[in-house]
Scaffold this active site. Structure first.
Site, short mmCIF file in Angstrom:
data_model
loop_
_atom_site.label_atom_id
_atom_site.label_comp_id
_atom_site.label_asym_id
_atom_site.label_seq_id
_atom_site.Cartn_x
_atom_site.Cartn_y
_atom_site.Cartn_z
CE LYS A 134 3.22 -4.05 29.36
NZ LYS A 134 1.86 -4.82 29.40
CE LYS A 186 0.22 2.83 32.19
NZ LYS A 186 -0.75 1.84 30.93
CE LYS A 229 -2.63 -4.68 36.12
NZ LYS A 229 -4.00 -4.66 35.46
P1 TYM Z 1 -4.31 -2.94 30.89
O1 TYM Z 1 -5.35 -4.42 31.33
O2 TYM Z 1 -3.70 -3.17 30.91
O3 TYM Z 1 -5.88 -1.94 30.86
C1 TYM Z 1 -6.75 -2.00 30.95
C2 TYM Z 1 -7.78 -0.92 30.96
O4 TYM Z 1 -8.08 0.50 31.79
C3 TYM Z 1 -6.90 2.00 31.22
N1 TYM Z 1 -5.93 1.85 32.09
C4 TYM Z 1 -6.32 3.32 32.46
N2 TYM Z 1 -6.74 3.89 32.21
C5 TYM Z 1 -6.57 5.31 32.66
N3 TYM Z 1 -6.15 5.80 33.93
C6 TYM Z 1 -5.10 4.43 33.57
N4 TYM Z 1 -3.54 5.08 34.66
C7 TYM Z 1 -5.09 3.67 33.47
N5 TYM Z 1 -4.34 2.92 33.61
C8 TYM Z 1 -4.70 1.69 32.55
C9 TYM Z 1 -6.31 1.16 29.98
O5 TYM Z 1 -7.20 2.25 28.95
C10 TYM Z 1 -7.67 0.08 29.58
O6 TYM Z 1 -8.83 0.47 28.58
N6 TYM Z 1 -4.23 -3.89 25.69
C11 TYM Z 1 -5.16 -3.89 26.50
C12 TYM Z 1 -5.83 -4.88 26.43
C13 TYM Z 1 -7.17 -5.09 25.50
C14 TYM Z 1 -7.51 -4.75 25.46
C15 TYM Z 1 -7.83 -5.09 23.80
C16 TYM Z 1 -8.19 -3.64 25.31
C17 TYM Z 1 -6.55 -6.51 24.80
N7 TYM Z 1 -7.54 -6.67 23.86
C18 TYM Z 1 -8.76 -5.27 22.54
C19 TYM Z 1 -9.54 -2.97 24.22
C20 TYM Z 1 -9.69 -3.80 22.60
C21 TYM Z 1 -4.65 -3.93 28.45
O7 TYM Z 1 -3.64 -4.28 28.28
O8 TYM Z 1 -5.75 -2.86 28.68
#
Ligand code: TYM
Length: 335
Positions: free
Chosen positions: A118, A200, A203
């Site tokens: 990032k 991966k 969005k």
């Molecule tokens: P975020 O918002 O980027 O994504 C949410 C969830 O989607 C999963 N994900 C994917 N899984 C499979 N293939 C992909 N291409 C893909 N893109 C995204 C992510 O692994 C995630 O599970 N930091 C986290 C949000 C967060 C969080 C937490 C998660 C904040 N606090 C505490 C777990 C526990 C995030 O940015 O996810």
């Protein structure tokens, strides 16, 4: 909830309301979240504090929060069974995050691949929040004494640092935090870009054909799958050097429940065109009811506010206990 905690394992997870939700989010996380609600004591949040590590346009950000909440309800998050709140509504998250910052080393945060990625991508805004992002995530999880955290494979490193922070804190002060386990599904944990299957699905991809959103119209979904990058083999078979086909097979398998062997048999002697159409159709059918429910929820802001307020109240009470316990151990005088 207190009683339920003793009976059932606690699940915590969150998603950023940073725009539309992708098929990667859905297959990697959301589909599992709704499936876990009967067996576990589930707590879900919109991680809106994390979202401002990247600059947000205020009106759009507000809209994204409502849309993400409606999308998750549409994906089956049931506020009668689970807590589902907005992170910034529960002030213990930011408080514990500060505390954990003081128990997390610069070196370990520097090693986070998401920070490296990032900060390269947003070189003009490498802010301190981007750097300490994992400690806020650790706070989210540890506040609820979560046993399991269902996430996609990209979050594994953040779960590891959460475990390290919890163990370090417990080592100093006794058993304050439960040390959580990541829950990464075998199938769908890493959905790749349709245009560059070595990356991966995200969005924030500049090429909109690389990702499917839960709001894409059926004809858009079909078009994106038809354009998906594959190889010149023309044989639907899982294997090395076939990243595009492997990705399509994983998507198809996660949605239909079919094994790779079954998929290979189904498409024996058929070309990639037929296979891409079948994957596109499976995705369209999977997302159709979600989109219909989304259209209903998004019209009812009052309902969403009612749901998140109720959940936030319970979350506040529960998480305050963990925060107080941690503060007391450190030596703070509580009011
Ligand atoms: P975020 O918002 O980027 O994504 C949410 C969830 O989607 C999963 N994900 C994917 N899984 C499979 N293939 C992909 N291409 C893909 N893109 C995204 C992510 O692994 C995630 O599970 N930091 C986290 C949000 C967060 C969080 C937490 C998660 C904040 N606090 C505490 C777990 C526990 C995030 O940015 O996810």
């Amino acid at each position: 909830m207190e009683q339920a905690t003793e009976r059932k394992k606690v699940v915590f997870s969150a998603i950023q309301p940073s725009g539309t939700v992708t098929l990667g989010n859905y297959l990697g996380a959301l589909k599992n979240w709704s499936a876990m609600q009967d067996e576990y004591n589930c707590i879900f949040a919109l991680a809106d504090l994390h979202t401002i590590t990247v600059r947000q346009e205020p009106a759009q950000f507000r809209k994204n929060i409502y849309e993400a909440y409606a999308t998750l309800l549409a994906c089956g998050i049931d506020v009668e069974k689970s807590l589902f709140f907005v992170q910034s509504h529960v002030n213990t998250h930011a408080q514990l995050a500060w505390v954990l910052n003081c128990y997390t080393q610069f070196g370990e945060l520097s090693r986070m691949t998401q920070f490296k990625d990032k900060s390269a991508k947003h070189a003009d805004n490498v802010n301190a929040g981007l750097f300490t992002y994992p400690t806020l995530m650790a706070a989210d999880i540890l506040l609820y004494q979560a046993d399991l955290v269902p996430v996609g494979a990209d979050q594994k490193q953040h779960l590891e640092i959460t475990r390290n922070i919890a163990e370090r804190f417990n080592g100093l002060y006794g058993n304050v935090f439960r040390v959580p386990e990541p829950y990464i599904a075998k199938s769908g944990a890493r959905v790749m870009s349709l245009q560059d299957p070595t990356k991966k699905m995200s969005k924030s991809d500049e090429n909109v054909n690389g990702f499917i959103t839960l709001n894409d119209a059926p004809e858009v979904i079909m078009k994106k799958f038809k354009r998906a990058v594959t190889d010149s083999d023309a044989c639907v078979k899982y294997g090395e050097g076939k990243d595009g086909i492997n990705n399509l097979m994983s998507i198809y398998s996660t949605i239909t429940g079919k094994t790779f062997e079954q998929i290979e048999l189904e498409f024996e002697g058929k070309g990639y065109g037929d296979f891409k159409t079948a994957v596109g159709e499976a995705v369209v059918e999977e997302l159709r009811p979600i989109k219909e429910r989304f259209d209903q929820y998004i019209k009812d802001k009052a309902y969403m506010q009612e749901c998140w307020t109720k959940s936030a109240e319970t979350a506040q009470r529960f998480s305050q206990r963990t925060l107080d316990k941690a503060m007391k151990k450190i030596g703070y005088v509580l009011k």
